[in-house]
Design an enzyme around this catalytic site. Structure first.
Site, mmCIF file in Angstrom:
data_model
loop_
_atom_site.group_PDB
_atom_site.id
_atom_site.type_symbol
_atom_site.label_atom_id
_atom_site.label_comp_id
_atom_site.label_asym_id
_atom_site.label_seq_id
_atom_site.Cartn_x
_atom_site.Cartn_y
_atom_site.Cartn_z
ATOM 1 N N MET A 58 -2.684 -5.698 2.724
ATOM 2 C CA MET A 58 -2.131 -4.370 2.461
ATOM 3 C C MET A 58 -3.273 -3.452 2.053
ATOM 4 O O MET A 58 -3.987 -3.749 1.111
ATOM 5 C CB MET A 58 -1.099 -4.452 1.348
ATOM 6 C CG MET A 58 0.120 -5.234 1.790
ATOM 7 S SD MET A 58 0.899 -4.460 3.200
ATOM 8 C CE MET A 58 1.656 -5.871 3.950
ATOM 9 N N CYS A 59 -3.471 -2.400 2.785
ATOM 10 C CA CYS A 59 -4.798 -1.836 2.723
ATOM 11 C C CYS A 59 -4.864 -0.417 3.259
ATOM 12 O O CYS A 59 -3.889 0.136 3.745
ATOM 13 C CB CYS A 59 -5.732 -2.663 3.585
ATOM 14 S SG CYS A 59 -5.467 -4.411 3.440
ATOM 15 N N GLY A 60 -6.088 0.105 3.199
ATOM 16 C CA GLY A 60 -6.392 1.339 3.886
ATOM 17 C C GLY A 60 -7.585 1.092 4.801
ATOM 18 O O GLY A 60 -8.475 0.310 4.465
ATOM 19 N N ASP A 91 0.821 -1.217 0.000
ATOM 20 C CA ASP A 91 0.000 0.000 0.000
ATOM 21 C C ASP A 91 0.854 1.266 0.000
ATOM 22 O O ASP A 91 0.577 2.220 -0.712
ATOM 23 C CB ASP A 91 -0.984 -0.005 1.182
ATOM 24 C CG ASP A 91 -0.379 -0.627 2.440
ATOM 25 O OD1 ASP A 91 0.863 -0.665 2.536
ATOM 26 O OD2 ASP A 91 -1.136 -1.059 3.315
#
Lengths: 658, 302
Positions: B1-3, A431
């Site tokens: 994997m991120c928000g 990310d």
């Protein structure tokens, strides 16, 4: 003053406008920034950019000589890698403020987040409030001033530089110590604070590196030069190399370090053959001029792609691991053969830039030699995540090679055993990497292809991340990939073979229907044109050669690259040794080796019945061993249907089967 | 994997939580283009609300929905209302048996993604705005919620692997997570030995199950978050929500970003300030970044 409204302007348009203003020497005001990322990235003109609000990640990053005033907060990595100029943050800054700065002044009036000043090389990072944990993590130089408190592990693993803390220190990091301030130091700091109108009257605690971990306690002795083949294909389990390894471990009390890649036999391209008999043909170069070998790499998002005369690149190898002369010879050979050269870790040499027509600039975790000006004169950018020789570890450069000249280009202290960080400060996941990719695009105006270099580990997952994160190309390095210095156990045991890597990559991309717009460059044990064609048939778009190019240019494969006293002047920074390297002669040798690759690639392509090397495919291959068949899914020779059709006249297959 | 994103309005009432979370997640969609999800807390309903992921193809969907109906009947749950939308099948049931036994059995046979009287989890492949077009998330009102955008790294892109995850066996509890739990398999094997089932290879599911297990033992949310920081290895910032609370926990290395902004009326938490700033366009907000290894919870008025 020019006003740019970010609620109505996308960041790329805004940054283009800011650069135009820079050329006109006009200051810029950004309104409605609303914490958007990459504001003012890549600016190399001495103007002032005022951000009326909060900025997101990388504000002012990859810039030189500009001034930034952010009225409120800044996100991660404010002032990333800035060379000169200044950034003033009115509020708080997120993690890794001032990461990898090479100069400049960064002032955060509020608090700053974790790992502030990570891998910084020079300049001043000043915080009016408190610093979160690991301020000065792995810093190589410059100074950090914290007027408030500093959380745990201040100066963790710093190599040089100074940290001054006004308030309480929760704890010191590894290999640091508190020392008295030198005469004049306080006056310097007070003058700095005065300039930025920071009111502070108190005392400071000064923290520096304690010097206990900068060098290995026991230096790696020079091993008896035993050629590569002694240790690889011997069937003597306790062979002389193994015995020597144990003796030396008994002496130094730690893992060994050497150059080159894995020497143990693993399934490789040798275990694959062409399904057609390509041995019967004897084409001369002039018979092959209609065979297309041209290869373009990196056009996925409209950047100017690399244009290679054949599907071959020179692998990334650093000035540092290699001498200046070798980097020049490689760059020249790349130009003569119409392929690309790669800087590797540690910065771009002017001579190499001048010699190479196409030069890839590599960005590593320590940001050694990394800077915006060289980015902007590169033909492609490559973010290094890891390499086949040592996936998951950073580079190693032993003290003998860390000369004053080399230390200057990298921005590090002279004479340390340089162990580069294993992780990027600002890429702790897929990310974060998305935003980093955008920062690099902004810094290069979206004109330069962007690649990612990966050592082969979990390729099936990693290749998908690379695709989704928006890279133009991937350089994927198998277990056999070489290095200038790494632990032998890691070299031999960590990672997966190149053959497995290419198959996982091709399968992974297919699983997410990625198509073929992201180019795949395979490396790790590519030694000739036969390997290149096999790799392309397996699904790669291009290959990259490192070790074979070095050997073509005079390397004797003694594997002592780490020692720094390379007898042929290749893996050394010692002027006496380097003087043995004849740039003119060796660049021609390397060039001729590349031309031999060209001839082979074209010959095999024609023999397989194609006029374009990019048309070779899996149907052209057969596995010679059950392991290779298992890894690649290719038919095993003994089970291949063509064997049962003697009318096809596949003599080679029949011969081998017999 | 991120928000990740979360919002809680401190005063009871009907706040536009759906629209708020859409704005926040759109602000950090770059962190996760693969899938998006919401855990939304509305009014307390009499009937138990269940949401399943079902195939979108009609025949397969009908079959899946019939199976669900049979399963529920076996546990004495009566379907009072049902709705098929997107990849999900949402039902309200009359049920007052043992929820843990019920959901374990149901989970073994169907992709159950949300259970509760106030909670509704909506998740699918696509962006926040794409989900809104299908599920009308923007119309949802309530008191609080959490949301997530996902970039798949090690597990597949499928609606059921999207976040939020509900805490197995416990109604009205959800989590969203950014990071990577590196002792995933070790922790998973421990929990599996205690009869917890895992339906994805997603490490965030582990966080939900871990929290559920601790809460089942009667621990408070605060104490669960505290032990989570010690027990979970790796990099993480995660949010957890209950009918009356939201909370966060952050790893000891502060490797994943998270910022928060609190006023007298609300608390908003997100991976990046750009998401928080979406709620206050053109303004500077006094956000703060929690220290490594910390946790905190906020409660709404009841």
């Amino acid at each position: 003053m020019v006003t740019i409204d970010l609620s109505r302007t996308d960041i790329t348009t805004a940054n283009t406008r800011i650069r135009d203003c820079g050329r006109d020497r006009q200051d810029v005001e950004i309104i409605n920034p609303d914490a958007r990322h990459n504001i003012g990235v890549g600016l190399v003109e001495p103007i002032t950019v005022r951000v009326r609000g909060s900025a997101g990640y990388f504000c002012g990053g990859l810039s030189d000589s500009a001034h930034y005033e952010i009225e409120h907060n800044a996100g991660w990595a404010v002032g990333d890698n800035i060379y000169s100029g200044s950034v003033v943050v009115g509020g708080n800054a997120g993690a890794i403020a001032g990461v990898a700065i090479r100069g400049a002044e960064i002032v955060v009036r509020g608090n700053m987040g974790s790992r502030a000043g990570q891998v910084m090389k020079a300049g001043t990072l000043c915080c009016g409030g408190n610093a979160a944990f690991m301020a000065g993590y792995m810093m190589y130089g410059g100074r950090i001033i914290v007027l408030g408190d500093a959380a745990a592990k201040v100066g963790q693993d710093m190599s040089a530089g100074e940290i001054f803390v006004g308030g309480k220190i929760e704890s010191l990091g590894n290999d640091t110590m508190i020392v008295d301030m030198e005469p004049g130091e306080r006056d310097d700091i007070m003058a700095f604070l005065e300039r930025y109108k920071l009111n502070y009257k108190g005392d400071f605690t000064k923290i520096i590196n304690a010097g206990k971990k900068l060098r290995y306690a026991n230096q790696e002795p020079r091993a008896r030069p035993q050629p590569f083949f002694v240790s690889s294909n011997s069937n003597n389990y306790w062979n002389p190399k193994v015995q020597e390894d144990i003796w030396i471990k008994g002496e130094v009390g730690r893992y060994r370090i050497r150059g080159y890649g894995a020497s143990k036999p693993v399934p490789h391209l040798n275990d694959i053959a062409f399904v057609k008999d390509v041995t019967a043909v004897h084409y001369k170069p002039e018979d092959l001029k209609d065979i297309n070998l041209k290869t373009t790499i990196g056009g996925r998002y409209g950047a100017k792609p690399l244009s290679l005369s054949m599907p071959v690149m020179i692998a990334p190898m650093s000035f540092g691991a290699l001498s200046r002369s070798v980097k020049i010879a490689l760059a020249r050979a790349s130009r003569l053969s119409g392929i690309s050269e790669n800087t590797g870790e540690g910065g771009m040499l002017d001579e190499a830039r001048a010699e190479a027509d196409q030069l890839i600039f590599q960005c590593l975790s320590g940001r050694l030699g990394w800077n915006v000006k060289d980015m902007q004169r590169a033909d492609a950018i490559e973010i290094y995540i890891s390499q086949g020789a040592k996936p998951g570890l950073g580079g190693q450069l032993m003290a003998k090679k860390v000369t004053p000249e080399l230390a200057a280009i990298r921005g590090i202290p002279v004479g340390i055993d340089l162990r580069s960080p294993s992780r990027h400060p600002d890429v702790l996941g897929a990310d974060d990497l998305v935003i980093k990719v955008q920062e690099f695009r902004e810094a290069t105006m979206h004109k330069v292809p962007l690649g990612i270099k990966m050592g082969a580990g979990r390729v099936n997952d990693d290749i998908k991340i690379a695709y989704k994160d928006g890279f133009d190309f991937v350089e994927l390095d198998g277990l056999q990939g070489s290095t200038g210095a790494a632990s032998t156990e890691v070299l031999e045991n960590v990672g997966i073979p190149t053959l497995s890597a290419v198959q996982e990559a091709v399968d992974g991309l297919k699983e997410i229907n990625a198509g073929d717009d992201m180019d795949l460059v395979m490396m790790g044990g590519i030694k000739d044109g036969v390997d290149v064609v096999k790799m392309l048939a397996l699904g790669a778009d291009c290959t990259s050669v490192g070790t074979s190019a070095i050997i073509a240019g005079g390397c004797i494969a003694c594997m002592q690259c780490h020692v720094g006293t390379c007898p042929v002047g290749i893996a050394t920074q010692d002027k006496v040794h380097e003087a043995r390297y004849d740039i003119d002669l060796q660049s021609q040798n390397i060039h001729r080796y590349f031309e031999s690759l060209r001839w082979q690639i074209a010959s095999i392509t024609k023999a397989l019945g194609y006029d374009d090397v990019h048309r070779v495919n899996r149907d052209d291959l057969v596995a010679l061993t059950p392991e290779a068949a298992d890894i690649t899914g290719l038919p095993l020779l003994s089970e291949h249907p063509a064997l049962h059709k003697p009318e096809l006249g596949l003599e080679v297959l029949n011969r081998k089967a017999g | 994997m991120c928000g990740i994103a979360g919002v809680l309005y401190k005063q009871a009432g009907n706040h536009d939580i759906g629209k708020t979370l859409i704005d926040m997640l759109d602000g950090c969609q770059h962190r996760g283009p693969d899938s998006t999800g919401f855990a939304l807390y509305g009014e307390d309903k009499d009937l138990l609300q269940l949401r399943f992921i079902v195939p979108t193809e009609e025949t397969a969907r009908n079959l899946a929905q019939e199976n669900i109906a049979t399963l529920l009947a076996r546990h004495g749950a009566t379907i009072k209302s049902e709705q098929s939308v997107g990849c999900s099948y949402q039902i309200a049931v009359d049920f007052d048996g043992d929820l843990l036994a019920f959901t374990r059995d149901v989970e073994d046979h169907a992709k159950l993604v949300s259970v509760g009287h106030t909670l509704d989890i909506i998740k699918d492949d696509g962006t926040a705005h794409e989900l809104d077009a299908i599920y009308h998330v923007g119309e949802v009102r309530g008191t609080h919620g959490i949301g997530h955008v996902r970039l798949a790294t090690e597990s597949a892109v499928r609606p059921e692997a999207a976040h939020p995850f509900w805490a197995t066996g416990f109604e009205d509890i959800a989590i969203v997570h950014n990071g990577q739990i590196t002792n995933y398999w070790k922790m998973r094997r421990r929990l599996e030995r205690r009869k917890f089932a895992f339906h994805t290879d997603n490490d965030s599911e582990l966080v939900a199950v871990y929290l559920a297990d601790k809460l089942a033992q009667g621990e408070t949310l605060d104490s669960v978050l505290e032990t989570a920081i010690a027990d979970l290895d790796g990099t993480f910032s995660f949010l957890v929500s209950t009918p009356t609370q939201i909370g966060y926990a952050k790893d000891n290395l502060a490797a994943k970003p998270m910022v928060l902004f609190e006023t007298d009326d609300m608390i908003a938490i997100a991976s990046e300030e750009v998401s928080l700033n979406r709620l206050f366009p053109g303004q500077s907000i006094n956000s703060s970044e929690p220290a490594p290894g910390t946790f905190h919870t906020w409660s709404r008025s009841i």
